[in-house]
Design a protein around this motif. Structure first.
Motif, PDB file in Angstrom:
ATOM      1  N   GLY A  97     -34.254 -26.471 -44.992  1.00 47.74           N
ATOM      2  CA  GLY A  97     -34.957 -25.741 -46.031  1.00 47.74           C
ATOM      3  C   GLY A  97     -35.969 -24.741 -45.508  1.00 47.74           C
ATOM      4  N   ASP A  98     -37.266 -24.993 -45.803  1.00 46.09           N
ATOM      5  CA  ASP A  98     -38.336 -24.063 -45.436  1.00 46.09           C
ATOM      6  C   ASP A  98     -38.791 -24.204 -43.990  1.00 46.09           C
ATOM      7  OD1 ASP A  98     -38.408 -22.875 -47.918  1.00 46.09           O
ATOM      8  OD2 ASP A  98     -39.933 -24.230 -48.703  1.00 46.09           O
ATOM      9  N   THR A  99     -38.165 -25.082 -43.230  1.00 50.67           N
ATOM     10  CA  THR A  99     -38.490 -25.219 -41.808  1.00 50.67           C
ATOM     11  C   THR A  99     -37.615 -24.285 -40.994  1.00 50.67           C
ATOM     12  OG1 THR A  99     -39.090 -27.550 -42.080  1.00 50.67           O
ATOM     13  CG2 THR A  99     -38.582 -26.801 -39.842  1.00 50.67           C
ATOM     14  N   PRO A 100     -38.197 -23.345 -40.241  1.00 53.59           N
ATOM     15  CA  PRO A 100     -37.381 -22.419 -39.459  1.00 53.59           C
ATOM     16  C   PRO A 100     -36.495 -23.154 -38.453  1.00 53.59           C
ATOM     17  CG  PRO A 100     -39.643 -21.639 -39.569  1.00 53.59           C
ATOM     18  CD  PRO A 100     -39.647 -23.048 -40.118  1.00 53.59           C
ATOM     19  N   ALA A 101     -35.227 -22.817 -38.448  1.00 48.17           N
ATOM     20  CA  ALA A 101     -34.281 -23.452 -37.539  1.00 48.17           C
ATOM     21  C   ALA A 101     -33.147 -22.484 -37.245  1.00 48.17           C
ATOM     22  CB  ALA A 101     -33.729 -24.750 -38.133  1.00 48.17           C
ATOM     23  N   ALA A 102     -32.537 -22.658 -36.071  1.00 47.52           N
ATOM     24  CA  ALA A 102     -31.464 -21.760 -35.646  1.00 47.52           C
ATOM     25  C   ALA A 102     -30.525 -22.498 -34.709  1.00 47.52           C
ATOM     26  CB  ALA A 102     -32.043 -20.527 -34.946  1.00 47.52           C
ATOM     27  N   VAL A 103     -29.308 -21.979 -34.594  1.00 48.44           N
ATOM     28  CA  VAL A 103     -28.316 -22.508 -33.659  1.00 48.44           C
ATOM     29  C   VAL A 103     -28.082 -21.464 -32.585  1.00 48.44           C
ATOM     30  CG1 VAL A 103     -25.974 -23.384 -33.359  1.00 48.44           C
ATOM     31  CG2 VAL A 103     -27.210 -23.833 -35.496  1.00 48.44           C
ATOM     32  N   LEU A 104     -28.163 -21.888 -31.316  1.00 45.72           N
ATOM     33  CA  LEU A 104     -27.963 -20.982 -30.188  1.00 45.72           C
ATOM     34  C   LEU A 104     -26.898 -21.540 -29.260  1.00 45.72           C
ATOM     35  CD1 LEU A 104     -31.393 -21.399 -30.541  1.00 45.72           C
ATOM     36  CD2 LEU A 104     -31.231 -19.292 -29.269  1.00 45.72           C
ATOM     37  N   SER A 105     -26.275 -20.643 -28.509  1.00 50.63           N
ATOM     38  CA  SER A 105     -25.391 -21.082 -27.441  1.00 50.63           C
ATOM     39  C   SER A 105     -26.244 -21.485 -26.241  1.00 50.63           C
ATOM     40  CB  SER A 105     -24.431 -19.961 -27.047  1.00 50.63           C
ATOM     41  OG  SER A 105     -25.121 -18.961 -26.292  1.00 50.63           O
ATOM     42  N   ASP A 106     -25.628 -22.133 -25.277  1.00 52.20           N
ATOM     43  CA  ASP A 106     -26.374 -22.558 -24.096  1.00 52.20           C
ATOM     44  C   ASP A 106     -26.795 -21.385 -23.222  1.00 52.20           C
ATOM     45  OD1 ASP A 106     -23.741 -22.021 -23.375  1.00 52.20           O
ATOM     46  OD2 ASP A 106     -23.687 -23.550 -21.815  1.00 52.20           O
ATOM     47  N   LEU A 107     -26.195 -20.202 -23.448  1.00 52.86           N
ATOM     48  CA  LEU A 107     -26.601 -19.010 -22.703  1.00 52.86           C
ATOM     49  C   LEU A 107     -27.618 -18.167 -23.475  1.00 52.86           C
ATOM     50  CD1 LEU A 107     -23.237 -17.827 -21.104  1.00 52.86           C
ATOM     51  CD2 LEU A 107     -25.024 -19.269 -20.111  1.00 52.86           C
ATOM     52  N   GLY A 108     -28.039 -18.657 -24.643  1.00 50.31           N
ATOM     53  CA  GLY A 108     -29.097 -17.978 -25.375  1.00 50.31           C
ATOM     54  C   GLY A 108     -28.655 -16.958 -26.386  1.00 50.31           C
ATOM     55  N   GLU A 109     -27.441 -17.093 -26.912  1.00 49.08           N
ATOM     56  CA  GLU A 109     -26.982 -16.204 -27.967  1.00 49.08           C
ATOM     57  C   GLU A 109     -27.259 -16.855 -29.314  1.00 49.08           C
ATOM     58  OE1 GLU A 109     -22.865 -14.120 -29.650  1.00 49.08           O
ATOM     59  OE2 GLU A 109     -22.818 -15.429 -27.886  1.00 49.08           O
TER      60      GLU A 109
ATOM     61  N   ASP B   1     -21.490 -31.647 -25.738  1.00 49.16           N
ATOM     62  CA  ASP B   1     -20.933 -30.850 -24.648  1.00 49.16           C
ATOM     63  C   ASP B   1     -21.940 -29.854 -24.079  1.00 49.16           C
ATOM     64  OD1 ASP B   1     -21.125 -28.948 -26.620  1.00 49.16           O
ATOM     65  OD2 ASP B   1     -18.996 -28.460 -26.682  1.00 49.16           O
ATOM     66  N   GLN B   2     -23.160 -29.857 -24.635  1.00 49.33           N
ATOM     67  CA  GLN B   2     -24.261 -29.009 -24.163  1.00 49.33           C
ATOM     68  C   GLN B   2     -23.961 -27.523 -24.281  1.00 49.33           C
ATOM     69  OE1 GLN B   2     -24.848 -31.026 -20.191  1.00 49.33           O
ATOM     70  NE2 GLN B   2     -26.921 -31.314 -20.978  1.00 49.33           N
ATOM     71  N   ARG B   3     -23.070 -27.147 -25.176  1.00 51.63           N
ATOM     72  CA  ARG B   3     -22.732 -25.735 -25.351  1.00 51.63           C
ATOM     73  C   ARG B   3     -23.512 -25.079 -26.495  1.00 51.63           C
ATOM     74  NH1 ARG B   3     -18.318 -23.798 -22.417  1.00 51.63           N
ATOM     75  NH2 ARG B   3     -18.229 -25.060 -20.530  1.00 51.63           N
ATOM     76  N   GLN B   4     -24.034 -25.874 -27.421  1.00 49.11           N
ATOM     77  CA  GLN B   4     -24.829 -25.331 -28.514  1.00 49.11           C
ATOM     78  C   GLN B   4     -26.102 -26.150 -28.704  1.00 49.11           C
ATOM     79  OE1 GLN B   4     -22.709 -24.543 -32.156  1.00 49.11           O
ATOM     80  NE2 GLN B   4     -21.156 -23.305 -31.133  1.00 49.11           N
ATOM     81  N   GLU B   5     -27.137 -25.464 -29.244  1.00 53.58           N
ATOM     82  CA  GLU B   5     -28.439 -26.086 -29.436  1.00 53.58           C
ATOM     83  C   GLU B   5     -28.926 -25.824 -30.854  1.00 53.58           C
ATOM     84  OE1 GLU B   5     -29.824 -24.832 -24.872  1.00 53.58           O
ATOM     85  OE2 GLU B   5     -30.863 -24.031 -26.649  1.00 53.58           O
TER      86      GLU B   5
END
Length: 286
Positions: A114-126, A246-250
């Motif tokens: 919801g109102d908590t900022p959150a994002a999904v990134l790749s392990d290389l920072g995309e 698999d440590q590919r996404q965060e």
């Protein structure tokens, strides 16, 4: 391209999603089962007319980029996303290498926060996906192309990318980015994408080349960082990072670390979607 099956699949997936699953109000007057076409269009960033033509089997072949947007909007699982690509006459994104699509489960978590900022990134920072609160905090960082997709590349090649970080912390932050990339490259030994990114960074930035030669390795799971926002000023944020098996996404979650930041983030929500300077947020907002 199998137009009729594609149309049927999209229509059924739209009807199967409850509005609350994508952060929309499910009011008492709603008569449509699942999402409305205009809601899918809004979530996918495309016209309502195009969504209608897709569901009626009258559209031209959608591009891979549009399919990515539809997969996110409809919260498709990895298998459903691949099926969507097949029906549209495209090869699904590869399962190995840096995933270009945020995992469906992680996208659902973005909605739930919801109102908590959150994002999904790749392990290389995309940056792969952001919720609305993250967009207010950092703007949309999912549209970069080429090496600019990677925050670390922007950090070391574009001076304006450092504007969100207080000057006294920039050297430390750059060092941490390099150490994090070193860990990711180590896990990806032999992967041409990671190796190519490092090679191009060494050629583009003497600063990066010097830090890379120090061979520091570190994977951050939690951190506290000050972010300089152009509208509401400095924000002290606690940053938690959850990593897929698999440590590919965060999944990055940002919460206010003090009362002043909490008040400023409330103000930011009131101000609404003010544009944050493109390309100035860092890899994970930390």
């Amino acid at each position: 391209m199998e137009r009729e099956q594609l149309a049927d699949f999209l229509r059924r997936r739209r009807e199967a999603i409850r509005p609350a699953e994508v952060g929309l109000a499910d009011g008492p007057r709603r008569r449509t089962r699942g999402l409305r076409r205009e809601e899918v269009a809004m979530l996918a960033g495309m016209s309502v007319d195009y969504v209608v033509r897709l569901e009626q089997g009258r559209s031209s072949q959608p591009s891979a980029q549009l399919l990515v947007a539809l997969a996110r909007a409809l919260r498709l699982s990895d298998d459903e996303r691949d099926h969507l690509f097949h029906l549209a006459g495209h090869r699904p994104p590869p399962a190995d290498g840096t995933a270009r699509l945020a995992r469906a489960g992680l996208v659902r978590m973005l909605d739930l926060l919801g109102d908590t900022p959150a994002a999904v990134l790749s392990d290389l920072g995309e940056m792969l996906a952001q919720n609305r609160a993250s967009l207010l905090l950092m703007s949309d960082l999912t549209g970069f192309r080429g090496d600019r997709r990677y925050m670390i590349y922007r950090w070391f090649t574009e001076p304006e990318a450092r504007a969100v970080c207080p000057p006294e912390y920039r050297e430390l932050h750059g060092r941490r980015l390099v150490a994090d990339l070193r860990a990711a490259a180590g896990r990806r030994a032999g992967d041409p994408e990671a190796a190519g990114l490092v090679e191009r960074l060494e050629a583009a930035s003497p600063e990066f080349k010097a830090l890379w030669a120090e061979h520091e390795v570190a994977v951050r799971r939690a951190d506290r960082k000050t972010l300089l926002h152009p509208r509401v000023g400095p924000l002290l944020l606690d940053c938690e990072t959850l990593v897929t098996p698999d440590q590919r996404q965060e999944l990055l979650v940002l919460t206010p670390a003090d009362d002043e930041t909490r008040e400023r983030m409330e103000l930011l929500r009131v101000l609404g979607s003010e544009e944050f300077p493109a390309g100035t947020a860092d890899r994970d907002g930390r």
